[in-house]
Design an enzyme around this catalytic site. Structure first.
Site, PDB file in Angstrom:
ATOM      1  N   HIS A 262      91.840  17.931   2.767  1.00 28.35           N
ATOM      2  CA  HIS A 262      90.780  16.935   2.936  1.00 28.35           C
ATOM      3  C   HIS A 262      91.024  16.257   4.295  1.00 28.35           C
ATOM      4  O   HIS A 262      91.735  15.242   4.363  1.00 28.35           O
ATOM      5  CB  HIS A 262      90.835  15.861   1.838  1.00 28.35           C
ATOM      6  CG  HIS A 262      90.455  16.359   0.479  1.00 28.35           C
ATOM      7  ND1 HIS A 262      90.990  15.851  -0.686  1.00 28.35           N
ATOM      8  CD2 HIS A 262      89.572  17.327   0.095  1.00 28.35           C
ATOM      9  CE1 HIS A 262      90.447  16.475  -1.725  1.00 28.35           C
ATOM     10  NE2 HIS A 262      89.596  17.369  -1.284  1.00 28.35           N
ATOM     11  N   THR A 414      96.083  14.286   6.400  1.00 27.84           N
ATOM     12  CA  THR A 414      95.746  14.528   4.998  1.00 27.84           C
ATOM     13  C   THR A 414      97.000  14.422   4.146  1.00 27.84           C
ATOM     14  O   THR A 414      98.113  14.606   4.652  1.00 27.84           O
ATOM     15  CB  THR A 414      95.108  15.918   4.791  1.00 27.84           C
ATOM     16  OG1 THR A 414      94.602  15.995   3.448  1.00 27.84           O
ATOM     17  CG2 THR A 414      96.116  17.049   4.989  1.00 27.84           C
ATOM     18  N   VAL A 415      96.832  14.104   2.859  1.00 26.27           N
ATOM     19  CA  VAL A 415      97.945  14.228   1.907  1.00 26.27           C
ATOM     20  C   VAL A 415      97.529  15.123   0.741  1.00 26.27           C
ATOM     21  O   VAL A 415      98.195  15.172  -0.272  1.00 26.27           O
ATOM     22  CB  VAL A 415      98.430  12.847   1.390  1.00 26.27           C
ATOM     23  CG1 VAL A 415      99.169  12.109   2.495  1.00 26.27           C
ATOM     24  CG2 VAL A 415      97.295  11.993   0.845  1.00 26.27           C
ATOM     25  N   HIS A 416      96.396  15.814   0.892  1.00 27.50           N
ATOM     26  CA  HIS A 416      95.875  16.669  -0.180  1.00 27.50           C
ATOM     27  C   HIS A 416      95.813  18.112   0.318  1.00 27.50           C
ATOM     28  O   HIS A 416      94.990  18.424   1.185  1.00 27.50           O
ATOM     29  CB  HIS A 416      94.467  16.214  -0.589  1.00 27.50           C
ATOM     30  CG  HIS A 416      94.418  14.810  -1.121  1.00 27.50           C
ATOM     31  ND1 HIS A 416      93.255  14.089  -1.216  1.00 27.50           N
ATOM     32  CD2 HIS A 416      95.391  14.006  -1.610  1.00 27.50           C
ATOM     33  CE1 HIS A 416      93.515  12.902  -1.736  1.00 27.50           C
ATOM     34  NE2 HIS A 416      94.816  12.827  -1.977  1.00 27.50           N
ATOM     35  N   LEU A 417      96.661  18.981  -0.218  1.00 28.07           N
ATOM     36  CA  LEU A 417      96.689  20.394   0.202  1.00 28.07           C
ATOM     37  C   LEU A 417      96.588  21.273  -1.042  1.00 28.07           C
ATOM     38  O   LEU A 417      97.295  21.032  -2.027  1.00 28.07           O
ATOM     39  CB  LEU A 417      97.999  20.695   0.938  1.00 28.07           C
ATOM     40  CG  LEU A 417      98.254  19.833   2.172  1.00 28.07           C
ATOM     41  CD1 LEU A 417      99.378  18.833   1.901  1.00 28.07           C
ATOM     42  CD2 LEU A 417      98.615  20.679   3.372  1.00 28.07           C
TER      43      LEU A 417
END
Ligand SMILES: Cc1cc2nc3c(=O)[nH]c(=O)nc-3n(C[C@H](O)[C@H](O)[C@H](O)COP(=O)(O)OP(=O)(O)OC[C@H]3O[C@@H](n4cnc5c(N)ncnc54)[C@H](O)[C@@H]3O)c2cc1C
Length: 479
Positions: A262, A414-417
């Protein structure tokens, strides 16, 4: 050399691994969990502090997906994985995405109803609830701006338990699923990194994992070889490390492509009044979701300094006034895809992400909408995460950001992968079957963020744990 034998080996102890370990151990299976990072007592560090980043994040919190622009990202590296460092915001997978993924990837038994059953059980276990009392000032900013503009917005639930004194305790894996797994007899081995899985042929077109090899760091600091033999291996190292481990083991088909993030732009916003800085706002503006999500970020003094620095303009005055500054974000679902590649001789994989022109214009739209919202909520000065991007004080000046947000000047994070080993029966587009069994292997599964077929557009932990619980149930029914 340490040698271990077990029924089920779970590699990685984050949202996916801890859920898998607890559910399998409680069903009577012999489970060993290996975790590369250390055991850290929950609550040992101030949340979002530099010390926490240094001890519990991979690479002290700074990794990057290369591309133009690059996207900075972070992963947890300790028992409990990223759940120990995250904000604990909980959002079930949107039903319309679940339906779309079921069709697109041909996923068996993947419906909102079947996932909701697992989500409910997890929500009870993790004490998922809303904040008691009034919204803190940093959340009230989002609510106020949305109300002024007539935009939809919502308060989120979080995985927090609240004591009678109002003290909040985040229900991380180290406080919930890991103790459940241990109580049911599982063994947790921190400081153990698996470098490679050893496989042997196991019938036509099929292989079997016969050992996991790695290194173990002992309490006295010495490091020795580690070999684990298991009947079943479940890889739960997260969306970057899982494909890297599989590739290092010679397993490449459908593995590592399709990375989704994201991509996120930020604004450091200055207000007339002091705001709260201890927590991340559990509030989000959903007017443009799922394409663009707007919310608040960690905003301790260091985060404020970093966000101001991203604007590339003088910011000493705003930093001196940091208690009146808070960092907000706009995150997009991107068309782009990325890739994780393990390179020979290197410990960390190469991660790349290629944003499209329409992603860049979606980010610019997100930045301008976020600016409108913050000004409507009473902000007096906005510093965008765009190098040299003009500081904005009036709505009429926001238009300048459309041109300023170029690939060369955008500072993204981002911290969403997710999505590097997608699940489903369509073998041309997935790395694992509908329940996470890696194609071409009889006893190898993945059960973490890698399986999520596409960017969820919401915080992913709930979706990761729900899919992991569903797959654990299927494993118990079929092995
Ligand atoms: C700062 C931050 C904030 C976030 N905020 C939120 C939020 O508020 N809400 C939300 O829903 N999501 C949030 N997320 C995302 C969420 O935490 C992740 O999506 C989720 O934890 C992913 O689960 P996972 O099991 O795939 O990986 P992780 O939870 O990352 O666990 C993977 C574990 O595997 C270990 N490992 C890796 N390689 C090896 C190896 N070779 N051998 C042994 N062990 C290995 C790692 O050390 C790690 O502990 C956030 C993430 C971060 C980093």
């Amino acid at each position: 050399m340490t040698r271990v034998g077990t029924d089920v080996l779970v590699i990685g102890s984050g949202a996916g691994g801890a859920t898998t370990a607890a559910l399998l151990a409680e069903a009577g299976r012999t489970v060993t969990v290996v975790e590369e990072g250390p055991w850290i007592d929950p609550g040992a560090f101030e949340p979002f502090s530099l010390e926490e980043m240094a001890r519990t994040y991979r690479h002290h919190g700074s990794s990057a997906a290369l591309g133009v622009p690059p996207v900075a990202y972070a992963e947890g590296r300790c028992v409990g994985g990223s759940t120990e460092v995250n904000s604990g915001l909980w959002h079930r997978l949107p039903a319309e995405l679940v339906e779309a993924w079921r069709r697109d990837y041909d996923i068996d038994e993947f419906t909102p109803d079947s996932l909701d059953r697992h989500a409910e059980a997890l929500e009870a276990a993790l004490s998922v609830r809303r904040l008691p009392g009034d919204l803190p000032p940093s959340s009230a900013v989002l609510a106020r701006g949305a109300a002024a503009l007539g935009w939809r917005s919502v308060e989120f639930a979080r995985v927090f338990r609240y004591g009678p004194d109002g003290r909040a305790e985040k229900q991380t894996m180290a406080r919930t699923m890991i103790p459940r797994a241990v109580a049911a007899g599982a063994t947790i081995l921190p400081g153990c990194r698996i470098d490679r899985l050893v496989t042997r042929p196991d019938g036509p077109g099929s292989r079997r994992v016969v050992a996991a090899r790695g290194r173990r760091r002992h309490d006295d600091g010495s490091v020795g070889d580690l070999v684990i033999e298991a009947d079943h291996v479940v890889v739960c190292c997260g969306a970057v490390q899982t494909p890297a481990l599989l590739q290092r083991s010679g397993i490449r088909r459908g593995i590592g492509r399709g990375l989704k993030l994201h991509p996120t732009v930020k604004i450091a916003a200055r207000f007339p009044d002091v705001l709260d800085h201890d927590d991340v706002p559990p509030y989000r503006v959903t007017e443009f979701s799922p394409a663009v999500a707007i919310g608040g970020s960690a905003s301790r003094r260091g985060h404020v300094a970093l966000a101001l620095a991203d604007s590339g303009v003088p910011f000493a005055g705003a930093l001196a006034d940091w208690e009146r500054v808070f960092v907000y974000y706009a995150a997009i679902r991107s068309d782009a895809g990325g890739r994780v590649q393990a390179l020979p001789g290197l410990r960390s994989p190469l991660v790349t992400y290629r944003l499209t022109d329409s992603d860049m214009s979606r980010l610019a739209r997100g930045l301008v909408h976020l600016g409108e919202l913050l000004l409507a909520a009473g902000a007096t000065e906005l510093y965008p995460s765009v190098t040299g991007g003009p500081v904005v004080r009036r709505v009429d000046d926001l238009g300048a950001w459309w041109d300023a947000l170029t690939p060369a000047r955008a500072n993204l994070m981002t911290v969403h992968l997710t999505s590097t080993v997608r699940l489903g029966q369509d073998r041309t587009r997935t790395g694992a079957d509908s329940f996470g069994s890696v194609w071409g292997h009889t006893n190898l599964r993945v059960n973490d963020a890698s399986l999520v077929p596409d960017a969820p557009g919401v915080n992913p932990q709930a979706g990761v744990m729900t899919i992991a619980a569903r797959n654990a149930e299927h494993f118990l029914a079929t092995t």
